[in-house]
Motif scaffolding. Sequence first.
Motif, PDB file in Angstrom:
ATOM      1  N   VAL A   1      48.192  -4.792  66.985  1.00 31.78           N
ATOM      2  CA  VAL A   1      48.057  -4.387  68.384  1.00 31.78           C
ATOM      3  C   VAL A   1      47.567  -2.949  68.401  1.00 31.78           C
ATOM      4  CG1 VAL A   1      49.271  -3.918  70.549  1.00 31.78           C
ATOM      5  CG2 VAL A   1      49.875  -5.937  69.196  1.00 31.78           C
ATOM      6  N   SER A   2      46.563  -2.661  69.222  1.00 37.62           N
ATOM      7  CA  SER A   2      46.091  -1.285  69.389  1.00 37.62           C
ATOM      8  C   SER A   2      45.815  -1.032  70.859  1.00 37.62           C
ATOM      9  CB  SER A   2      44.842  -1.016  68.551  1.00 37.62           C
ATOM     10  OG  SER A   2      43.771  -1.843  68.957  1.00 37.62           O
ATOM     11  N   LEU A   3      46.239   0.128  71.323  1.00 45.88           N
ATOM     12  CA  LEU A   3      46.075   0.504  72.727  1.00 45.88           C
ATOM     13  C   LEU A   3      45.652   1.961  72.803  1.00 45.88           C
ATOM     14  CD1 LEU A   3      49.372  -1.038  74.160  1.00 45.88           C
ATOM     15  CD2 LEU A   3      47.070  -1.930  74.517  1.00 45.88           C
ATOM     16  N   PRO A   4      44.817   2.332  73.781  1.00 43.75           N
ATOM     17  CA  PRO A   4      44.425   3.734  73.934  1.00 43.75           C
ATOM     18  C   PRO A   4      45.640   4.627  74.160  1.00 43.75           C
ATOM     19  CG  PRO A   4      43.019   2.310  75.255  1.00 43.75           C
ATOM     20  CD  PRO A   4      44.146   1.463  74.767  1.00 43.75           C
ATOM     21  N   ALA A   5      45.587   5.818  73.580  1.00 46.81           N
ATOM     22  CA  ALA A   5      46.706   6.754  73.674  1.00 46.81           C
ATOM     23  C   ALA A   5      46.183   8.174  73.809  1.00 46.81           C
ATOM     24  CB  ALA A   5      47.583   6.660  72.419  1.00 46.81           C
ATOM     25  N   PRO A   6      46.945   9.068  74.427  1.00 49.78           N
ATOM     26  CA  PRO A   6      46.598  10.488  74.356  1.00 49.78           C
ATOM     27  C   PRO A   6      46.549  10.935  72.900  1.00 49.78           C
ATOM     28  CG  PRO A   6      48.328  10.103  75.988  1.00 49.78           C
ATOM     29  CD  PRO A   6      48.170   8.829  75.226  1.00 49.78           C
ATOM     30  N   MET A   7      45.734  11.927  72.616  1.00 46.50           N
ATOM     31  CA  MET A   7      45.553  12.339  71.222  1.00 46.50           C
ATOM     32  C   MET A   7      46.852  12.767  70.562  1.00 46.50           C
ATOM     33  SD  MET A   7      41.929  14.411  71.125  1.00 46.50           S
ATOM     34  CE  MET A   7      42.197  14.986  69.441  1.00 46.50           C
ATOM     35  N   TYR A   8      47.734  13.443  71.303  1.00 45.13           N
ATOM     36  CA  TYR A   8      48.939  13.983  70.681  1.00 45.13           C
ATOM     37  C   TYR A   8      49.948  12.908  70.320  1.00 45.13           C
ATOM     38  CZ  TYR A   8      51.659  13.364  74.981  1.00 45.13           C
ATOM     39  OH  TYR A   8      52.312  12.821  76.056  1.00 45.13           O
ATOM     40  N   SER A   9      49.910  11.753  71.002  1.00 49.54           N
ATOM     41  CA  SER A   9      50.961  10.758  70.804  1.00 49.54           C
ATOM     42  C   SER A   9      50.499   9.506  70.085  1.00 49.54           C
ATOM     43  CB  SER A   9      51.583  10.363  72.156  1.00 49.54           C
ATOM     44  OG  SER A   9      50.628   9.697  72.975  1.00 49.54           O
ATOM     45  N   GLY A  10      49.206   9.369  69.820  1.00 51.34           N
ATOM     46  CA  GLY A  10      48.712   8.189  69.149  1.00 51.34           C
ATOM     47  C   GLY A  10      49.029   8.176  67.662  1.00 51.34           C
ATOM     48  N   SER A  11      48.601   7.124  66.997  1.00 51.25           N
ATOM     49  CA  SER A  11      48.943   6.909  65.592  1.00 51.25           C
ATOM     50  C   SER A  11      48.024   7.648  64.625  1.00 51.25           C
ATOM     51  CB  SER A  11      48.895   5.406  65.278  1.00 51.25           C
ATOM     52  OG  SER A  11      49.804   4.690  66.100  1.00 51.25           O
ATOM     53  N   MET A  12      46.908   8.173  65.089  1.00 47.52           N
ATOM     54  CA  MET A  12      46.019   8.968  64.243  1.00 47.52           C
ATOM     55  C   MET A  12      46.504  10.415  64.256  1.00 47.52           C
ATOM     56  SD  MET A  12      42.594   7.278  65.909  1.00 47.52           S
ATOM     57  CE  MET A  12      41.315   8.088  64.956  1.00 47.52           C
ATOM     58  N   ASN A  13      46.694  10.994  63.089  1.00 50.40           N
ATOM     59  CA  ASN A  13      47.249  12.343  62.982  1.00 50.40           C
ATOM     60  C   ASN A  13      46.132  13.372  63.056  1.00 50.40           C
ATOM     61  OD1 ASN A  13      48.511  14.747  62.375  1.00 50.40           O
ATOM     62  ND2 ASN A  13      49.614  13.959  60.595  1.00 50.40           N
ATOM     63  N   TYR A  14      45.845  13.830  64.280  1.00 50.10           N
ATOM     64  CA  TYR A  14      44.762  14.791  64.460  1.00 50.10           C
ATOM     65  C   TYR A  14      45.158  16.202  64.024  1.00 50.10           C
ATOM     66  CZ  TYR A  14      41.287  11.801  66.646  1.00 50.10           C
ATOM     67  OH  TYR A  14      40.321  10.845  66.866  1.00 50.10           O
ATOM     68  N   ARG A  15      46.440  16.524  63.975  1.00 50.00           N
ATOM     69  CA  ARG A  15      46.834  17.851  63.497  1.00 50.00           C
ATOM     70  C   ARG A  15      46.335  18.051  62.064  1.00 50.00           C
ATOM     71  NH1 ARG A  15      50.404  21.914  65.016  1.00 50.00           N
ATOM     72  NH2 ARG A  15      50.883  20.675  66.872  1.00 50.00           N
ATOM     73  N   THR A  16      46.562  17.065  61.216  1.00 51.58           N
ATOM     74  CA  THR A  16      46.088  17.148  59.838  1.00 51.58           C
ATOM     75  C   THR A  16      44.567  17.046  59.786  1.00 51.58           C
ATOM     76  OG1 THR A  16      48.142  16.171  59.015  1.00 51.58           O
ATOM     77  CG2 THR A  16      46.233  16.094  57.550  1.00 51.58           C
ATOM     78  N   ALA A  17      43.990  16.170  60.614  1.00 51.05           N
ATOM     79  CA  ALA A  17      42.540  15.968  60.581  1.00 51.05           C
ATOM     80  C   ALA A  17      41.783  17.227  60.971  1.00 51.05           C
ATOM     81  CB  ALA A  17      42.163  14.819  61.511  1.00 51.05           C
ATOM     82  N   VAL A  18      42.247  17.942  62.002  1.00 51.24           N
ATOM     83  CA  VAL A  18      41.555  19.154  62.440  1.00 51.24           C
ATOM     84  C   VAL A  18      41.698  20.254  61.387  1.00 51.24           C
ATOM     85  CG1 VAL A  18      41.532  20.978  64.185  1.00 51.24           C
ATOM     86  CG2 VAL A  18      41.662  18.578  64.891  1.00 51.24           C
ATOM     87  N   LYS A  19      42.854  20.355  60.763  1.00 57.73           N
ATOM     88  CA  LYS A  19      43.001  21.313  59.665  1.00 57.73           C
ATOM     89  C   LYS A  19      42.003  21.014  58.552  1.00 57.73           C
ATOM     90  CE  LYS A  19      47.949  22.358  60.238  1.00 57.73           C
ATOM     91  NZ  LYS A  19      49.300  22.190  59.645  1.00 57.73           N
ATOM     92  N   THR A  20      41.862  19.742  58.224  1.00 53.37           N
ATOM     93  CA  THR A  20      40.898  19.350  57.196  1.00 53.37           C
ATOM     94  C   THR A  20      39.482  19.711  57.612  1.00 53.37           C
ATOM     95  OG1 THR A  20      42.304  17.518  56.454  1.00 53.37           O
ATOM     96  CG2 THR A  20      39.961  17.390  55.892  1.00 53.37           C
ATOM     97  N   ALA A  21      39.138  19.425  58.855  1.00 54.32           N
ATOM     98  CA  ALA A  21      37.782  19.691  59.346  1.00 54.32           C
ATOM     99  C   ALA A  21      37.441  21.166  59.233  1.00 54.32           C
ATOM    100  CB  ALA A  21      37.659  19.216  60.791  1.00 54.32           C
ATOM    101  N   VAL A  22      38.335  22.023  59.703  1.00 58.42           N
ATOM    102  CA  VAL A  22      38.074  23.461  59.650  1.00 58.42           C
ATOM    103  C   VAL A  22      37.999  23.926  58.197  1.00 58.42           C
ATOM    104  CG1 VAL A  22      39.024  25.735  60.209  1.00 58.42           C
ATOM    105  CG2 VAL A  22      39.045  23.904  61.929  1.00 58.42           C
ATOM    106  N   ALA A  23      38.853  23.378  57.343  1.00 61.15           N
ATOM    107  CA  ALA A  23      38.873  23.784  55.941  1.00 61.15           C
ATOM    108  C   ALA A  23      37.569  23.449  55.225  1.00 61.15           C
ATOM    109  CB  ALA A  23      40.048  23.128  55.225  1.00 61.15           C
ATOM    110  N   VAL A  24      36.922  22.346  55.612  1.00 65.07           N
ATOM    111  CA  VAL A  24      35.671  21.967  54.944  1.00 65.07           C
ATOM    112  C   VAL A  24      34.447  22.545  55.648  1.00 65.07           C
ATOM    113  CG1 VAL A  24      36.687  19.868  54.009  1.00 65.07           C
ATOM    114  CG2 VAL A  24      35.417  19.747  56.178  1.00 65.07           C
ATOM    115  N   GLY A  25      34.672  23.376  56.680  1.00 66.47           N
ATOM    116  CA  GLY A  25      33.565  24.091  57.299  1.00 66.47           C
ATOM    117  C   GLY A  25      32.975  23.460  58.536  1.00 66.47           C
TER     118      GLY A  25
END
Length: 323
Positions: free
Chosen positions: A251-275
């Motif tokens: 089951v998958s449903l749209p969610a606000p970025m902060y509460s969904g199952s994809m961890n954007y806190r880690t993803a954004v750190k990774t993005a900035v780290a790789v330039g």
Amino acid sequence: MSDAVHAPTSPSQSWPIAAAMLPFPASQEAPAEVWHDQFAEVAFEGFTEVDLTDSWVKVGNMEASRLTELADVLRQTGLRPEAVSAIRCSVIDPDAGEANLAYSHRTIDAAAQLGCSVVSVGLHRPLAPQQRDVLWFWTVDGPKDDDSAETWQLAVRRLRELGEHAHDAGVLLSLEMYEDTLLGSAESAVRLVQDINHSAVGLNPDLGNLFRLHRDIESFQAAVEACLPLSNYWHVKNYYRDTEPTTGAVVSLPAPMYSGSMNYRTAVKTAVAVGYTGPFCVEHYGGDGLSVMAENRTYLRKLLAVATGEVARASRGTDVGVK
């Protein structure tokens, strides 16, 4: 005139974050007054950038006078057109590929005229009838790309052609990831950009398109690590995702970025780290999409403040740009 010296805006607060026009109905033939009122809603939510998603209007199909009207309305409402996202117009569509290629060229010209920084295209095709008949279209499989060597080379050739045009026009070309296309996995998307081998061409790692699928999926974080070094634009959205262990049902449903199952806190750190330095575009399906996107923008600015080190510097008293 005041002599007060104002502190420069911090990177996290000035990073371009555009609102997708997805929540608004198709408005190609609407008068400029309707565009004005739609943009006014976007600006009222605190946005200063917008993505002119072509499910809303197709700037590549506009007469010069209408483009001028659109530019005027953008100025009146204080919005900068950061990007145009041309969706479901694959240049390797077996039926409409050549027409879509011509449309993509026109879109690049129109985007450059409007002052956009990027044009996002993909290889996904129009929704199948069965997809249009369900609540969430991603719960039904759509068209699938042929993965032959001939189709791959056709994609490389036509997307490089668009990249050359984009470079000459002064914009970037970004390739949106989407399931069951040649941009349907991190490995395939990275290889396609590498084979195109053009400085104006990068990825749009819209990994929400893959994470929401009702099937096995690759690791979100692993895909971020693979794709962000080659990315120049980023559609971001989130979903709740759950799998029933006995049956394997998803089951998958749209969610606000902060509460969904994809961890954007880690993803954004990774993005900035790789330039990663490209713009973001916040998206959301269902409900009051514009309000959720505004929440997502605020959340994303917090993540950028952490990822760029602003929060840590502020805690030490060395950065006054973060509150």
